[in-house]
Design a protein around this motif. Sequence first.
Motif, short mmCIF file in Angstrom:
data_model
loop_
_atom_site.label_atom_id
_atom_site.label_comp_id
_atom_site.label_asym_id
_atom_site.label_seq_id
_atom_site.Cartn_x
_atom_site.Cartn_y
_atom_site.Cartn_z
N MET A 35 0.81 -1.21 0.00
CA MET A 35 0.00 0.00 0.00
C MET A 35 0.85 1.27 0.00
O MET A 35 0.34 2.36 -0.28
CB MET A 35 -0.92 -0.01 1.22
CG MET A 35 -1.96 -1.13 1.17
SD MET A 35 -2.79 -1.42 2.76
CE MET A 35 -3.65 0.14 2.98
N SER A 36 2.14 1.14 0.30
CA SER A 36 3.02 2.31 0.34
C SER A 36 3.30 2.82 -1.07
O SER A 36 3.15 2.09 -2.06
CB SER A 36 4.34 1.95 1.03
OG SER A 36 4.13 1.58 2.37
N VAL A 37 3.72 4.05 -1.16
CA VAL A 37 4.03 4.66 -2.46
C VAL A 37 5.11 3.85 -3.16
O VAL A 37 6.18 3.57 -2.59
CB VAL A 37 4.49 6.12 -2.27
CG1 VAL A 37 4.99 6.70 -3.59
CG2 VAL A 37 3.35 6.96 -1.71
N ALA A 113 -0.23 0.09 8.95
CA ALA A 113 -0.33 0.96 7.78
C ALA A 113 1.03 1.10 7.11
O ALA A 113 2.07 0.91 7.74
CB ALA A 113 -0.87 2.34 8.17
N ALA A 115 3.37 3.63 4.18
CA ALA A 115 3.94 4.98 4.27
C ALA A 115 3.80 5.74 2.95
O ALA A 115 3.89 5.16 1.87
CB ALA A 115 5.40 4.90 4.67
N ARG A 116 3.58 7.04 3.09
CA ARG A 116 3.58 7.93 1.94
C ARG A 116 5.00 8.37 1.62
O ARG A 116 5.35 8.64 0.47
CB ARG A 116 2.69 9.15 2.23
CG ARG A 116 2.59 10.14 1.08
CD ARG A 116 1.54 11.20 1.35
NE ARG A 116 0.18 10.65 1.26
CZ ARG A 116 -0.60 10.42 2.31
NH1 ARG A 116 -0.17 10.68 3.55
NH2 ARG A 116 -1.81 9.91 2.16
N GLU A 120 6.29 10.00 6.74
CA GLU A 120 4.84 10.15 6.87
C GLU A 120 4.13 8.83 6.59
O GLU A 120 4.33 8.21 5.54
CB GLU A 120 4.33 11.22 5.90
CG GLU A 120 2.83 11.50 6.05
CD GLU A 120 2.35 12.55 5.06
OE1 GLU A 120 1.15 12.89 5.12
OE2 GLU A 120 3.16 13.01 4.22
N LEU A 122 0.68 6.38 6.08
CA LEU A 122 -0.64 6.45 5.48
C LEU A 122 -1.70 6.31 6.57
O LEU A 122 -1.44 5.79 7.66
CB LEU A 122 -0.81 5.32 4.46
CG LEU A 122 0.10 5.36 3.23
CD1 LEU A 122 -0.05 4.06 2.43
CD2 LEU A 122 -0.22 6.56 2.36
N THR A 123 -2.90 6.76 6.27
CA THR A 123 -4.00 6.63 7.24
C THR A 123 -4.80 5.35 7.02
O THR A 123 -5.44 4.86 7.94
CB THR A 123 -4.94 7.83 7.13
OG1 THR A 123 -5.43 7.94 5.78
CG2 THR A 123 -4.20 9.12 7.51
N GLU A 124 -4.75 4.79 5.80
CA GLU A 124 -5.51 3.58 5.51
C GLU A 124 -4.87 2.38 6.20
O GLU A 124 -3.66 2.19 6.16
CB GLU A 124 -5.54 3.34 3.99
CG GLU A 124 -6.37 2.14 3.58
CD GLU A 124 -6.36 1.92 2.07
OE1 GLU A 124 -7.00 0.96 1.62
OE2 GLU A 124 -5.70 2.71 1.37
#
Length: 295
Positions: A35-37, A113, A115-116, A120, A122-124
């Motif tokens: 899910m991270s960038v 979660a 990371a963006r 930072e 992520l909130t998801e």
Amino acid sequence: MTTVTLRIRAGSAPETVDLDTLTPKARALAEAIHMSVGHQPLGVLCDTGLTKGDNPNHTLLHGSGPRADEIAGQPDHRFMTNLEPLPRHAVTGPQEWLEYNARQMPVYAWPIAGARSRIEALTERVPSADAARDDRCMTRDQALRHLADGGTALTGGAWIALQKAGNAPHPRHYALGGRMPLWHVDDLDAYRARDYERWTISTVAAYLGYTGPSANGSARRQLSRWGLGQVDRAPGRGGEGRFAADQVTALHTARPGRGRHGAQRSDGGRFTAEESDHAPNVQQPFPLPKGSAHE
């Protein structure tokens, strides 16, 4: 089969990982990275099950008052950023990398979660966060350190022997197709807190049948061969070191005899009748799960 795409190997194309082959904590870690960038291991947000108010330095950091009370009720999340990508030509596979890094997290923490960026989160939330929360398991080396911190010092060989003798807990789970046995912290704590008698070295020597001036020395050498450490010392100045009686009796009973085809001993040190004329069965160091390559 549920899969995710991860870019955890430096300078290489993304790799596909089957989530169903992973333990819950490693699965949540894989989901967080996916899910991270860029599907990269930029960082992972972990929950600890604690609040910021549980920190013993909370008052020192935030003082007192309504604002401090508000902060105290917030969950104590940790942002993990020390995930090193695999070298491009490393033979280590993504499943092994995930399982290893999942076990490097504190046993009470679990991924929630991705990371963006490297600073930072992520909130998801990841789908497997709840399952990962209950995956408080340790590798063998971690389990031995955990036991030693509580006064139960054992070598790896002693740990395996005590399991085979029925004294120590067996692994709760297996990772990597049976190659990584994992012990749950609750099982380890129960073993550490068990009720057992403590024997001085002279009592151990008498139980093992050693006599004479060298009896204690012979007993110490046998305990060293087994890999058993003392649990404490007898009260009083110059008190003898004491050992867990249940461990001593378990390993002595399981010790192969001499000249009787390796038969195991009974509680009194004699050979058991049903095994006295037969070689012992060859056993794996750990009970492997069904369907494993070594079953």
